[in-house]
Enzyme design. Structure first.
Site, mmCIF file in Angstrom:
data_model
loop_
_atom_site.group_PDB
_atom_site.id
_atom_site.type_symbol
_atom_site.label_atom_id
_atom_site.label_comp_id
_atom_site.label_asym_id
_atom_site.label_seq_id
_atom_site.Cartn_x
_atom_site.Cartn_y
_atom_site.Cartn_z
ATOM 1 C CG HIS A 288 -1.934 -1.089 1.213
ATOM 2 N ND1 HIS A 288 -2.775 -1.344 0.149
ATOM 3 C CD2 HIS A 288 -2.218 -2.047 2.146
ATOM 4 C CE1 HIS A 288 -3.532 -2.395 0.425
ATOM 5 N NE2 HIS A 288 -3.213 -2.843 1.633
ATOM 6 C CG HIS B 272 -6.461 -5.278 1.837
ATOM 7 N ND1 HIS B 272 -5.823 -6.109 2.744
ATOM 8 C CD2 HIS B 272 -7.636 -4.894 2.411
ATOM 9 C CE1 HIS B 272 -6.573 -6.217 3.837
ATOM 10 N NE2 HIS B 272 -7.678 -5.496 3.665
ATOM 11 C CG ASP C 239 -2.573 -8.227 0.788
ATOM 12 O OD1 ASP C 239 -1.815 -8.490 1.738
ATOM 13 O OD2 ASP C 239 -3.648 -7.586 0.922
ATOM 14 C CG ASP D 3 -4.666 -9.993 3.482
ATOM 15 O OD1 ASP D 3 -4.207 -10.508 2.446
ATOM 16 O OD2 ASP D 3 -4.490 -8.790 3.777
HETATM 17 C C1 SP5 Z 1 -0.895 -5.074 4.064
HETATM 18 C C2 SP5 Z 1 -2.369 -5.120 4.342
HETATM 19 O O1 SP5 Z 1 -2.977 -6.187 4.246
HETATM 20 N N1 SP5 Z 1 -2.970 -4.004 4.752
HETATM 21 C C3 SP5 Z 1 -4.361 -3.966 5.008
HETATM 22 C C4 SP5 Z 1 -4.833 -2.706 5.624
HETATM 23 C C5 SP5 Z 1 -6.323 -2.755 5.816
HETATM 24 N N2 SP5 Z 1 -6.806 -1.632 6.577
HETATM 25 C C6 SP5 Z 1 -8.226 -1.470 6.580
HETATM 26 C C7 SP5 Z 1 -8.872 -2.345 7.600
HETATM 27 C C8 SP5 Z 1 -10.375 -2.223 7.562
HETATM 28 C C9 SP5 Z 1 -10.928 -3.163 8.568
HETATM 29 N N3 SP5 Z 1 -12.356 -3.243 8.493
HETATM 30 C C10 SP5 Z 1 -12.974 -3.717 9.711
HETATM 31 C C11 SP5 Z 1 -13.187 -5.200 9.752
HETATM 32 C C12 SP5 Z 1 -13.327 -5.665 11.187
HETATM 33 N N4 SP5 Z 1 -14.045 -6.878 11.296
HETATM 34 ZN ZN ZN Z 2 -3.999 -7.095 2.767
#
Ligand code: SP5
Ligand code: ZN
Length: 351
Positions: free
Chosen positions: A170, A206, A204, A293
């Site tokens: 990211h 995301h 990943d 993830d």
């Molecule tokens: C490297 C990587 O995988 N970074 C991911 C960052 C994600 N950040 C946003 C998280 C949003 C979480 N949403 C809430 C879900 C809780 N159950």
């Molecule tokens: Zn991720």
């Protein structure tokens, strides 16, 4: 298989992040992630865990903005020496003001102004050891890159695993966010381009928005990301199928969004399309941004790939038979991380 790993990541342990709705939670990206993976690698017995070499700042400056790197280096000390109106415990730098999309007319002088300028969200707080940990992480990726580059001219296909923490995909040219500060895979990839063309496959959960940003105008790096649909999932503002590169890089970026609930079969169907594009590109090297993830029981993920699905993904990628650097990205089901990484790497042994 060679694994590049540094304990310096322990200096980075951000105490919190802010979820949607303003919920302050313990940061999900914890040092324990590495412990769980190392346990699994050691128990397996087929991995050599090696310290990284120090590559200095030049490979970083080739990918990241100089002002951004200066910000990362000094941000914590500047923040700690900034007088506050209110008296409260100050452990990590996180701003509360961000520029609107086209409103970046100036880079402010203050630390809070620059923090909003260089951060994309509320999940990458800067602590005392963050910069040092991020440097060590990028050196792990570069060390793996150096290993796979050796002898590639003799058609010997090496692979290596960079056990990076903090993760990187990211982080854009001039931003941190999403637990990422320096883009480990991108820095290693740019370093590899001195020897040939590189394809990056980001698996990943995301979208790899930082990697997309860094290589968007380049044809000597093909970037492909398979991820949850950004209409509904972080990082929201990139990762759409109509984003295919620009200028000389037009056609050299591809995104494969998946709906929530996508299973092994759906995932593997998108992977086949991505692999087809990689084969057509005829890269000299492959870099995999390996986030675990995508696993069905990940606390931050909503697609449902099984450990066996992860094994298949690794196998299909290994069958490209390219010198391959696997770079650790996300994955937050700590109990399952070790098994998932072992499954992913299974087909890369003896490669
Ligand atoms: C490297 C990587 O995988 N970074 C991911 C960052 C994600 N950040 C946003 C998280 C949003 C979480 N949403 C809430 C879900 C809780 N159950
Ligand atoms: Zn991720």
């Amino acid at each position: 298989m060679n694994v590049y790993y540094s304990e310096t990541h322990l200096r980075h342990h951000p105490p919190f992040e802010i979820f949607d709705g303003g919920e302050k939670v313990a940061n999900f990206e914890v040092p324990q992630r590495m412990e769980r993976i190392l346990e699994a690698l050691r128990a397996d017995g087929r991995f050599d865990i090696l310290p990284p070499e120090d590559f200095g700042l030049d490979p970083l400056l080739a990918v990241h903005d100089e002002g951004y790197l200066a910000f990362l280096r000094t941000a914590y000390d500047e923040w700690m020496s900034t007088p506050l109106d209110a008296d409260y415990e100050r452990s990590a730098l996180l701003p509360a003001t961000f520029p609107p999309a086209k409103g970046r007319s100036h880079i402010p002088k203050s630390i809070l102004g620059r923090a909003g300028y260089y951060m994309m969200d509320l999940s990458a707080p800067i602590t005392a050891g963050t910069y040092h940990a991020a440097l060590a992480s990028v050196n792990c990726a570069l060390s793996g890159a150096k290993f796979i580059a050796q002898d590639s001219s003799f058609n010997i296909h090496h692979s290596a695993f960079a056990l990076c923490r903090p993760p990187g995909h990211h982080a854009g040219r001039a931003n941190c966010g999403g637990y990422c500060y320096l883009n480990n895979a991108a820095v290693a990839t740019h370093w590899l381009t001195q020897f040939g063309k590189v394809a990056i496959l980001d698996i990943d959960y995301h979208a790899g928005n930082g990697t997309q940003d860094i290589f968007y105008n380049r044809a000597d790096v093909l970037t492909i990301s398979i991820h949850a649909d950004p209409n509904y999932e972080y990082p929201y503002y990139n990762g759409y199928p109509d984003e295919t590169g620009a200028g000389e890089g037009l056609g050299y970026h591809r995104n494969f969004p998946l709906p929530f609930g996508a299973d092994d079969q759906a995932y593997l169907a998108s992977l086949e399309q991505a692999l087809h594009l990689i084969i057509g590109y005829t890269p000299n090297f492959l870099v995999v941004s390996a986030g675990m993830d995508i696993y069905g029981n990940d606390p931050l993920g909503k697609i449902r790939v099984s450990t066996n699905g992860i094994r298949h993904i690794g196998q299909r990628i290994a069958e490209l038979n390219l010198p391959t650097l696997v770079v650790m990205e996300g994955g937050y089901n700590n109990a399952a991380l070790g098994a998932n990484i072992l499954a992913f790497l299974e087909a890369f042994h003896e490669k």
